[in-house]
Design an enzyme around this catalytic site. Structure first.
Site, PDB file in Angstrom:
ATOM      1  N   SER A  74      -9.553 -21.478 -33.183  1.00 31.92           N
ATOM      2  CA  SER A  74      -8.234 -21.289 -32.573  1.00 31.92           C
ATOM      3  C   SER A  74      -8.294 -21.665 -31.097  1.00 31.92           C
ATOM      4  O   SER A  74      -9.184 -22.412 -30.687  1.00 31.92           O
ATOM      5  CB  SER A  74      -7.770 -19.847 -32.765  1.00 31.92           C
ATOM      6  OG  SER A  74      -6.407 -19.711 -32.434  1.00 31.92           O
ATOM      7  N   ASN A  75      -7.362 -21.189 -30.292  1.00 36.20           N
ATOM      8  CA  ASN A  75      -7.340 -21.492 -28.857  1.00 36.20           C
ATOM      9  C   ASN A  75      -6.752 -20.305 -28.092  1.00 36.20           C
ATOM     10  O   ASN A  75      -6.369 -19.310 -28.694  1.00 36.20           O
ATOM     11  CB  ASN A  75      -6.552 -22.790 -28.600  1.00 36.20           C
ATOM     12  CG  ASN A  75      -5.118 -22.672 -29.089  1.00 36.20           C
ATOM     13  OD1 ASN A  75      -4.332 -21.890 -28.558  1.00 36.20           O
ATOM     14  ND2 ASN A  75      -4.784 -23.413 -30.140  1.00 36.20           N
ATOM     15  N   HIS A  76      -6.672 -20.442 -26.761  1.00 33.17           N
ATOM     16  CA  HIS A  76      -6.300 -19.301 -25.908  1.00 33.17           C
ATOM     17  C   HIS A  76      -4.793 -19.109 -25.710  1.00 33.17           C
ATOM     18  O   HIS A  76      -4.390 -18.332 -24.859  1.00 33.17           O
ATOM     19  CB  HIS A  76      -6.953 -19.448 -24.531  1.00 33.17           C
ATOM     20  CG  HIS A  76      -8.442 -19.278 -24.567  1.00 33.17           C
ATOM     21  ND1 HIS A  76      -9.035 -18.103 -24.929  1.00 33.17           N
ATOM     22  CD2 HIS A  76      -9.444 -20.156 -24.307  1.00 33.17           C
ATOM     23  CE1 HIS A  76     -10.350 -18.244 -24.874  1.00 33.17           C
ATOM     24  NE2 HIS A  76     -10.619 -19.483 -24.500  1.00 33.17           N
ATOM     25  N   SER A  77      -3.951 -19.823 -26.450  1.00 31.19           N
ATOM     26  CA  SER A  77      -2.506 -19.663 -26.247  1.00 31.19           C
ATOM     27  C   SER A  77      -2.088 -18.208 -26.464  1.00 31.19           C
ATOM     28  O   SER A  77      -2.442 -17.592 -27.459  1.00 31.19           O
ATOM     29  CB  SER A  77      -1.742 -20.566 -27.217  1.00 31.19           C
ATOM     30  OG  SER A  77      -0.362 -20.255 -27.163  1.00 31.19           O
TER      31      SER A  77
END
Ligand code: CTP
Ligand code: CA
Length: 225
Positions: free
Chosen positions: A33-36
């Protein structure tokens, strides 16, 4: 020309917004995933609903509360977000892609937890996910006014313009994320709005204020069409 949106100015306008990260499973206990944080998309949804719009917010996993008056659709993966977004987009006059969609997913998701092996390295094969906003902007009928975001760490305006053209968007919000004060998890942000004809920088401000300014800009461009 009015420089603010009145309370009911977006009445009868259907807006679909994607927000947050997507999450791509590796096995039953792990993911990519990512840090959004979803804050910008949720701020846009809250502001649009406050202006009277009929707002659908399609969001990946985030910890934010649903803004008042907003219809929320929760998804996990990019493929789920793609399916939900295309279904809603055809019914909308405006589509805003604020989600940080994972560009790739794992080719073969393990059905059981992967065990550590004696090897010092392992390989994961990744497959490209569908481009949600490019597919929305490419709709041949009932295509909404389509607005993208571009989070970049260098050559911000150049890369954003390239995405505007490549994805056939009406407008792109270019976001410099090389400065940790801006974007992702922050409550504040600064962006440059880029269309085929002009460019406008919105200085550092709260995501709530920025959302209103972005919506005003969208409204002026969209209603001029
Ligand atoms: N986007 C999308 N679906 C994807 C990837 C991106 O809808 N699979 C949308 C984002 O929501 C955003 C815009 O496209 O509105 C730009 O996202 P970005 O990740 O900056 O673009 P990419 O084309 O994936 O380019 P990059 O190589 O910079 O990640
Ligand atoms: Ca990407």
């Amino acid at each position: 020309e009015k420089h603010f949106l009145a309370e009911h100015q977006l009445k009868n306008i259907k807006i679909t917004i994607t927000a947050g990260p997507t999450r791509e499973a590796i096995d039953p206990v792990r993911y990519i995933s990512n840090h959004s944080s979803g804050k910008m998309g949720f701020a846009l949804a809250a502001a649009a609903a406050a202006m009277g719009a009929d707002v659908t917010l399609i969001t990946g996993p985030v910890t934010l509360a649903t803004p008042a008056g907003v219809t929320r659709i929760d998804v996990t993966t990019a493929e789920q977000m793609h399916a939900a977004a295309l279904k809603r987009a055809e019914l909308s006059q405006v589509f805003i892609g604020c989600a940080a969609v994972a560009d790739y997913r794992v080719a073969d998701i393990a059905t059981q937890k992967m065990k550590k092996t004696t090897d010092d390295s392992i390989n994961l094969t990744l497959i490209k996910n569908p481009d949600i906003i490019a597919d929305v902007a490419g709709l041949s009928r009932n295509r909404p006014f389509t607005v993208g975001f571009a989070a970049e760490t260098q050559n911000v305006v150049h890369y954003a313009k390239d995405k505007l053209i490549r994805k056939k968007l009406d407008l792109i919000c270019a976001n410099d994320v090389s400065n940790s004060e801006l974007g992702f998890n922050s409550d504040n942000n600064a962006i440059t709005l880029i269309s085929a004809v002009d460019e406008k920088t919105l200085p550092l401000q709260s995501k709530t204020e920025l959302a209103k300014a972005i919506l005003l800009h969208i409204y002026l461009q969209f209603s001029a069409k």
